[in-house]
Design a protein around this motif. Sequence first.
Motif, PDB file in Angstrom:
ATOM      1  N   LYS A  54       0.860  -1.231   0.135  1.00 22.50           N
ATOM      2  CA  LYS A  54      -0.071  -0.115  -0.143  1.00 22.50           C
ATOM      3  C   LYS A  54       0.879   1.373  -0.050  1.00 22.50           C
ATOM      4  CE  LYS A  54      -4.192  -2.140   2.091  1.00 22.50           C
ATOM      5  NZ  LYS A  54      -5.126  -1.812   2.932  1.00 22.50           N
ATOM      6  N   VAL A  55       0.456   2.081  -0.748  1.00 22.57           N
ATOM      7  CA  VAL A  55       1.344   3.490  -1.157  1.00 22.57           C
ATOM      8  C   VAL A  55       0.395   4.624  -0.694  1.00 22.57           C
ATOM      9  CG1 VAL A  55       2.468   4.632  -2.916  1.00 22.57           C
ATOM     10  CG2 VAL A  55       2.672   2.447  -2.879  1.00 22.57           C
ATOM     11  N   ALA A  56       1.147   5.656   0.193  1.00 25.72           N
ATOM     12  CA  ALA A  56       0.400   6.875   0.397  1.00 25.72           C
ATOM     13  C   ALA A  56       1.133   7.888  -0.427  1.00 25.72           C
ATOM     14  CB  ALA A  56       0.269   7.136   1.682  1.00 25.72           C
ATOM     15  N   LEU A  57       0.255   8.627  -1.094  1.00 24.80           N
ATOM     16  CA  LEU A  57       0.586   9.907  -2.200  1.00 24.80           C
ATOM     17  C   LEU A  57       0.160  11.094  -1.556  1.00 24.80           C
ATOM     18  CD1 LEU A  57       1.910  10.679  -4.744  1.00 24.80           C
ATOM     19  CD2 LEU A  57      -0.364  10.658  -5.663  1.00 24.80           C
ATOM     20  N   THR A 114      -8.042  15.306   2.647  1.00 26.30           N
ATOM     21  CA  THR A 114      -7.502  16.571   2.902  1.00 26.30           C
ATOM     22  C   THR A 114      -6.546  16.373   4.249  1.00 26.30           C
ATOM     23  OG1 THR A 114      -9.504  17.222   4.202  1.00 26.30           O
ATOM     24  CG2 THR A 114      -9.213  17.982   1.882  1.00 26.30           C
ATOM     25  N   ASP A 115      -6.943  14.962   4.958  1.00 29.38           N
ATOM     26  CA  ASP A 115      -6.128  14.693   6.248  1.00 29.38           C
ATOM     27  C   ASP A 115      -4.875  14.199   5.722  1.00 29.38           C
ATOM     28  OD1 ASP A 115      -5.298  14.544   8.688  1.00 29.38           O
ATOM     29  OD2 ASP A 115      -7.194  13.688   9.622  1.00 29.38           O
ATOM     30  N   ALA A 116      -3.898  14.757   5.187  1.00 30.43           N
ATOM     31  CA  ALA A 116      -2.553  14.218   5.210  1.00 30.43           C
ATOM     32  C   ALA A 116      -1.794  13.568   6.440  1.00 30.43           C
ATOM     33  CB  ALA A 116      -1.492  15.261   4.528  1.00 30.43           C
ATOM     34  N   ALA A 117      -1.983  13.925   7.438  1.00 31.76           N
ATOM     35  CA  ALA A 117      -1.390  13.571   8.833  1.00 31.76           C
ATOM     36  C   ALA A 117      -2.033  12.099   8.969  1.00 31.76           C
ATOM     37  CB  ALA A 117      -1.617  14.303  10.092  1.00 31.76           C
ATOM     38  N   ALA A 118      -3.323  11.961   8.919  1.00 27.21           N
ATOM     39  CA  ALA A 118      -3.990  10.584   8.926  1.00 27.21           C
ATOM     40  C   ALA A 118      -3.623   9.680   8.139  1.00 27.21           C
ATOM     41  CB  ALA A 118      -5.340  10.822   9.181  1.00 27.21           C
ATOM     42  N   ALA A 155      -0.860   9.738   6.356  1.00 30.41           N
ATOM     43  CA  ALA A 155       0.643   9.192   6.596  1.00 30.41           C
ATOM     44  C   ALA A 155       0.994   8.387   7.854  1.00 30.41           C
ATOM     45  CB  ALA A 155       1.738  10.608   6.919  1.00 30.41           C
ATOM     46  N   GLY A 156      -0.143   8.383   8.837  1.00 26.52           N
ATOM     47  CA  GLY A 156      -0.186   7.756  10.129  1.00 26.52           C
ATOM     48  C   GLY A 156      -0.826   6.200  10.071  1.00 26.52           C
ATOM     49  N   ARG A 157      -1.104   6.202   8.857  1.00 26.02           N
ATOM     50  CA  ARG A 157      -1.905   4.730   8.751  1.00 26.02           C
ATOM     51  C   ARG A 157      -0.888   3.595   9.108  1.00 26.02           C
ATOM     52  NH1 ARG A 157      -6.114   4.590   3.703  1.00 26.02           N
ATOM     53  NH2 ARG A 157      -5.330   2.310   3.747  1.00 26.02           N
ATOM     54  N   GLY A 158      -1.155   2.716   9.895  1.00 25.02           N
ATOM     55  CA  GLY A 158      -0.323   1.502  10.212  1.00 25.02           C
ATOM     56  C   GLY A 158      -0.263   0.746   9.046  1.00 25.02           C
ATOM     57  N   ASP A 159      -1.121   0.612   8.099  1.00 26.41           N
ATOM     58  CA  ASP A 159      -0.977  -0.225   7.123  1.00 26.41           C
ATOM     59  C   ASP A 159      -0.262   0.146   5.640  1.00 26.41           C
ATOM     60  OD1 ASP A 159      -2.976   1.515   6.138  1.00 26.41           O
ATOM     61  OD2 ASP A 159      -4.371   0.054   5.179  1.00 26.41           O
ATOM     62  N   ILE A 160      -0.014   1.402   5.706  1.00 29.09           N
ATOM     63  CA  ILE A 160       1.020   1.985   4.705  1.00 29.09           C
ATOM     64  C   ILE A 160       2.468   1.422   4.693  1.00 29.09           C
ATOM     65  CG2 ILE A 160       1.948   4.157   3.547  1.00 29.09           C
ATOM     66  CD1 ILE A 160      -0.874   3.863   3.417  1.00 29.09           C
ATOM     67  N   ASP A 161       2.813   0.936   3.494  1.00 33.99           N
ATOM     68  CA  ASP A 161       4.051   0.374   3.284  1.00 33.99           C
ATOM     69  C   ASP A 161       5.217   1.387   2.885  1.00 33.99           C
ATOM     70  OD1 ASP A 161       3.895  -2.570   3.615  1.00 33.99           O
ATOM     71  OD2 ASP A 161       2.315  -2.182   2.216  1.00 33.99           O
ATOM     72  N   ILE A 203       6.597  13.263   7.072  1.00 38.20           N
ATOM     73  CA  ILE A 203       7.559  12.231   6.600  1.00 38.20           C
ATOM     74  C   ILE A 203       7.973  11.473   7.930  1.00 38.20           C
ATOM     75  CG2 ILE A 203      10.247  12.139   6.065  1.00 38.20           C
ATOM     76  CD1 ILE A 203       9.643  14.043   4.019  1.00 38.20           C
ATOM     77  N   ASN A 204       8.231  12.199   8.950  1.00 42.63           N
ATOM     78  CA  ASN A 204       8.379  11.609  10.153  1.00 42.63           C
ATOM     79  C   ASN A 204       7.297  10.830  10.970  1.00 42.63           C
ATOM     80  OD1 ASN A 204      11.163  12.476  11.252  1.00 42.63           O
ATOM     81  ND2 ASN A 204      10.125  14.539  11.076  1.00 42.63           N
ATOM     82  N   THR A 205       5.986  11.235  10.539  1.00 40.78           N
ATOM     83  CA  THR A 205       5.054  10.536  10.923  1.00 40.78           C
ATOM     84  C   THR A 205       4.977   9.348  10.191  1.00 40.78           C
ATOM     85  OG1 THR A 205       3.455  12.499  11.340  1.00 40.78           O
ATOM     86  CG2 THR A 205       2.175  10.460  10.968  1.00 40.78           C
ATOM     87  N   ALA A 206       5.208   9.032   8.851  1.00 40.28           N
ATOM     88  CA  ALA A 206       5.164   7.903   7.974  1.00 40.28           C
ATOM     89  C   ALA A 206       6.456   7.075   8.760  1.00 40.28           C
ATOM     90  CB  ALA A 206       5.674   8.149   6.798  1.00 40.28           C
ATOM     91  N   PHE A 207       7.490   7.771   8.950  1.00 40.95           N
ATOM     92  CA  PHE A 207       8.645   6.794   9.598  1.00 40.95           C
ATOM     93  C   PHE A 207       8.335   6.124  11.053  1.00 40.95           C
ATOM     94  CE2 PHE A 207      12.205   9.710   7.684  1.00 40.95           C
ATOM     95  CZ  PHE A 207      12.049   9.015   6.594  1.00 40.95           C
ATOM     96  N   GLU A 208       7.639   7.039  11.649  1.00 38.32           N
ATOM     97  CA  GLU A 208       6.942   6.558  13.155  1.00 38.32           C
ATOM     98  C   GLU A 208       5.956   5.328  13.007  1.00 38.32           C
ATOM     99  OE1 GLU A 208       5.730  10.034  14.874  1.00 38.32           O
ATOM    100  OE2 GLU A 208       7.647  10.959  15.016  1.00 38.32           O
ATOM    101  N   ASN A 209       5.353   5.318  11.802  1.00 37.98           N
ATOM    102  CA  ASN A 209       4.211   4.427  11.632  1.00 37.98           C
ATOM    103  C   ASN A 209       4.819   3.153  10.843  1.00 37.98           C
ATOM    104  OD1 ASN A 209       1.555   5.122  13.110  1.00 37.98           O
ATOM    105  ND2 ASN A 209       2.557   7.118  12.563  1.00 37.98           N
ATOM    106  N   GLY A 210       6.069   2.985  10.679  1.00 36.23           N
ATOM    107  CA  GLY A 210       6.799   2.215   9.795  1.00 36.23           C
ATOM    108  C   GLY A 210       6.848   1.939   8.462  1.00 36.23           C
ATOM    109  N   ALA A 211       6.352   3.173   7.707  1.00 35.63           N
ATOM    110  CA  ALA A 211       6.486   3.225   6.248  1.00 35.63           C
ATOM    111  C   ALA A 211       7.908   3.797   5.817  1.00 35.63           C
ATOM    112  CB  ALA A 211       5.651   4.156   5.733  1.00 35.63           C
TER     113      ALA A 211
END
Length: 433
Positions: A8-11, A64-68, A70-76, A92-100
């Motif tokens: 899964k990819v978040a853009l 419109t909720d970019a933070a949500a 980026a913070g999804r736990g299922d994003i690779d 970017i840091n939010t994505a890192f913290e959630n394992g992406a």
Amino acid sequence: MMRTRPLKVALLGCGVVGSEVARIMATHSKDLAARIGAPVELAGVAVRRPGRVREGIAPELITTDAAALAGRGDIDVAIEVIGGIEPARTLINTAFENGAGVVTANKALLAEDGPALHEAAEKHGVDLYYEAAAAAAIPLVRPLRESLAGDKVNRVLGIVNGTTNFILDRMESTGAGYAEALEEATALGYAEADPTADVEGFDAAAKAAILAGIAFHTRVRLDDVHREGLTEVTAADIASARRMGCTVKLLAICERAADGRSVTARVHPAMIPLTHPLASVREAYNAVFVEAEAAGQLMFYGPGAGGAPTASAVLGDLVAACRNRLTGARGPGESAYAQLPVSPMGEVVTRYHLSLDVADKPGVLAQCATVFAEHGVSIDTVRQQGKEGSEEGASLVVVTHRAPDAALTATVEALRGLDTVRGVASIMRVEGE
């Protein structure tokens, strides 16, 4: 065998580049899956204006909720193409913290805060890829940090901004002034409505910081890069370069000192010989010349901007990040083991072209030559001629041998103090020889 569960990819961002990324992901989904070893699925697209029609993107993916997102736990893997410092850094840091893992094209953020981003990626055991941040579609980051990892890079010299190259190319080929060439670049979409980042060298300086850091295994920040734009380049400078068998380019130059103990990074207009490979780079194209100890001279050339070229580099990084995700591997992280100091511009040694407005009377040339000698700057050639439409003034064009930038600066200040020197019309470095 191919894994059936999609990655899964978040853009994050869906402007010119983001929309091209989404289009290519949809158009070449089967090829991407075959190259990666698993299908990739666009899980969400963060935008600022949700009402805009985005062809090829399902409406339910828009948020419109970019933070949500980026913070999804299922994003690779998260792809950040918003640009700027914030909210990109936080996302970017939010994505890192959630394992992406993260793929970004954000040169400004990397030049400003690259070390911290690398540390965060390392801490969370994920990837940070940014091929598109240095020269869009031109493969440059990966060759520098992987293909040349066993070599010693001594110099990176390049044209890394298409807008400024287009402007200078038009000034040379048509005789247009700076303002006229900029107007054409804006009309054709090469220049933004506010072209400051391009024409004042900020864009190129950010790229120089990234390239210097990778090439020399040293942390180089945007503040370490000496920066000059091209707004002061005149038609007279272009004509003078032509008489010398040169052309004018806005160059990013990253160099290792001769003794290997320090590095420099700078962006400024410069005259380069027509025989140099960079002299033939026209229109809005980019090219980077790399000099390595064992590999010798390498040149990378291609479109350095635009939605499709930049998206191409982003997708290349996406494939790498997804492959790592499947195997549990990680791509190369930051390499800053050398920790070489970044020397100030005053210590840079190069040649110079100066145009002086002087009084047209005997002894002026000797007086100016004495000032150069007193500051340790050796003169290579001098051309003096009367100024058109003036009975008293003359133009004195001096080309120096190699000298420290600080010595040249002191020379210019002393020249300005002479009664016979009415003004310093232009100063330009001569590179690539």
